[in-house]
Write an enzyme that holds these catalytic residues in place. Structure first.
Site, PDB file in Angstrom:
ATOM      1  N   LYS A 231       0.816  -1.209   0.000  1.00 48.70           N
ATOM      2  CA  LYS A 231       0.000   0.000   0.000  1.00 48.70           C
ATOM      3  C   LYS A 231       0.854   1.266   0.000  1.00 48.70           C
ATOM      4  CE  LYS A 231      -3.332   2.933   0.499  1.00 48.70           C
ATOM      5  NZ  LYS A 231      -4.192   3.291  -0.642  1.00 48.70           N
ATOM      6  N   CYS A 289      -3.710  10.536   1.242  1.00 48.50           N
ATOM      7  CA  CYS A 289      -2.811   9.399   1.009  1.00 48.50           C
ATOM      8  C   CYS A 289      -1.444   9.799   0.456  1.00 48.50           C
ATOM      9  CB  CYS A 289      -3.478   8.400   0.069  1.00 48.50           C
ATOM     10  SG  CYS A 289      -4.977   7.655   0.742  1.00 48.50           S
TER      11      CYS A 289
END
Length: 475
Positions: A231, A289
């Site tokens: 991720k 993010c």
């Protein structure tokens, strides 16, 4: 038989799911879980706080608190609420009723320089789970986290609070979200799902949780730490790609050429074994993010370096990319100053209209928006600033208007920070009339306007990567 496996078989299939964190990740995930025939009930857990407690009543009435364009989400929420398959609650004691609990809580950095993430909200969520954890439950972290967090901090807190042992009494896994605002439901269903447990039994239990909501996507099992690295690195690589084209845009400006011509040329090279995934330049990178996942990956690397492994001593390529993207709002400010100077105006006392506060086009997501550091620079320089955004209705300490004419009235400069659909239809004559200026400035950070149309109308134009136009004669 393995103790955990025995407990899971005794508990049976996952039927009740708890989702902690009613935001851009938790809400669509909860709705899709609730819509699956495999599951009986989904509870969304939301603190009844002054800033976010309003979400509880909205969600329980089938209304999404997420604004902007989010296809299908509100219809799905209404459906699962009407069927009594989804409910939002501030009562964390009900976690004990669940077979599986997922946590989708933000994990920012207070100061990236020290590589110390702010896990306070995540830790609080994990402690809530630990206090009500029952044998045979599955706990899944969906938050983006520093590699090693699942088997480290999360495991330690859960065991400390519950008195149970991970891998023996309960299952623990990391299954990072991979969604983009504007297509949340589609992404959850169609993107492959990375699932990493602390052991094989935990991994399989997490696979059982996610498979029912996938349509095109498939589950990719791996270890918890590998899932964490997957991720953080996929977002780091995207940030790196954006930095590469932003750096190219700066070069093209300096050399007097059009970055979009160069980009088209590079992207045209196709064929077997050829990959030229070149993105688009812009006014800066925002969101929760990309602005911090590089630092999670880098922190994991720093921890690994402590094991006396041999690493290159060069500065981190990833952190350098982060710095380039963080520079773009400052570059937008420099372009604004330069454009105003061409008509003998100083940034001090100039009136500037920012079009677009969200970091993403046609969205209300303004987390870490690059428009904010740009606005701060303007205010520090003595400029008067107004902000327009059709989707972002509220933002701390910033007044945002949905009235375009009011924002543009009497401004010296119009600065495009988000590629919202309506900004593509900006008309130079209309903007000029509203501004009341003979030579208003337009600074385009998202390539939404046609430069020549504005230059011909008397505007002073500046654009990211538009070295072919940035030095034009003022007509």
């Amino acid at each position: 038989m393995d103790k955990l496996q025995s407990l899971l078989e005794e508990r049976g299939p996952i039927k009740k799911i708890g989702v902690i964190g009613m935001g851009y990740v938790g809400i669509p995930a909860a709705a899709l879980f609730a819509d699956s025939a495999e599951f009986d009930k989904v509870l969304g857990f939301q603190r009844n706080s002054p800033t976010s407690g309003y979400k509880i009543d909205l969600l329980n009435s089938g209304e999404s608190p997420l604004k902007g364009e989010e296809p299908g989400l509100e219809d799905l929420l209404q459906k699962v609420v009407e069927k009594d398959k989804f409910e939002c609650t501030p009562d964390f004691s009900r976690l004990g009723e669940m077979d599986a609990v997922t946590l989708a809580i933000q994990t920012p950095f207070k100061d990236p320089k020290d590589l110390l993430p702010d896990f306070s909200a995540l830790e609080a969520g994990i402690r809530h789970v630990g206090q009500y954890l029952q044998p045979g439950m599955l706990v899944v972290l969906e938050s983006t986290i520093t590699p090693g967090t699942t088997t480290g901090m999360a495991r330690e807190i859960l065991e400390e609070e519950s008195g149970l042992k991970a891998g023996e009494d309960f299952a623990l896994a990391h299954a990072p979200e991979r969604v983009m605002v504007g297509r949340l439901l589609q992404n959850i269903q169609e993107h492959d799902r990375i699932v990493g447990g602390i052991d094989d039994v935990s991994t399989q239990r997490a696979v059982d949780l996610y498979e029912p909501v996938l349509t095109k996507g498939r589950v990719i099992p791996m270890s918890a730490t590998a899932a964490e690295v997957t991720k953080t690195s996929e977002n780091t690589f995207r940030d790196l790609q954006i930095a590469a084209v932003n750096q190219l845009a700066l070069y093209c400006e300096a050399m007097g050429i059009n970055v979009y011509d160069v980009r088209e040329g590079v992207a045209s090279l196709k064929g077997e074994g050829i990959t030229r995934a070149i993105l688009y330049p812009g006014a800066g990178v925002g969101g929760h993010c990309l602005t911090k996942d590089t630092y999670h990956l880098e922190r994991g690397l720093q921890i690994a370096k402590q094991a006396d492994l041999d690493f290159p001593q060069e500065p981190s390529l990833y952190v350098t990319a982060r710095h380039i993207n963080d520079f773009m709002p400052e570059h937008m400010y420099n372009l604004t100053v330069e454009a105003l100077a061409r008509i003998n105006k100083n940034i001090a006392n100039s009136k500037v209209a920012i079009l677009g506060w969200a970091f993403l086009n046609d969205s209300d997501d303004a987390r870490n928006t690059p428009a904010e550091p740009y606005r701060d620079l303007l205010i520090d320089a003595g400029a008067e600033v107004k902000v327009h955004d059709p989707h972002v209705l509220l933002y701390p300490d910033v007044e945002i208007s949905q009235d375009m004419e009011e924002v543009l009235d009497g401004v010296d400069a119009v600065v495009v920070f988000a590629g919202h659909r309506q900004y593509y239809s900006l008309e130079p004559r209309q903007l000029q009339e509203l501004s009341g200026q003979t030579h208003p400035v337009i600074v385009d950070g998202r390539n939404v306007v046609e430069p020549d149309a504005f230059i011909d109308a008397g505007f002073v134009y500046k654009g990211i990567g538009r070295g072919d136009k940035n030095g034009h004669e003022v007509k």
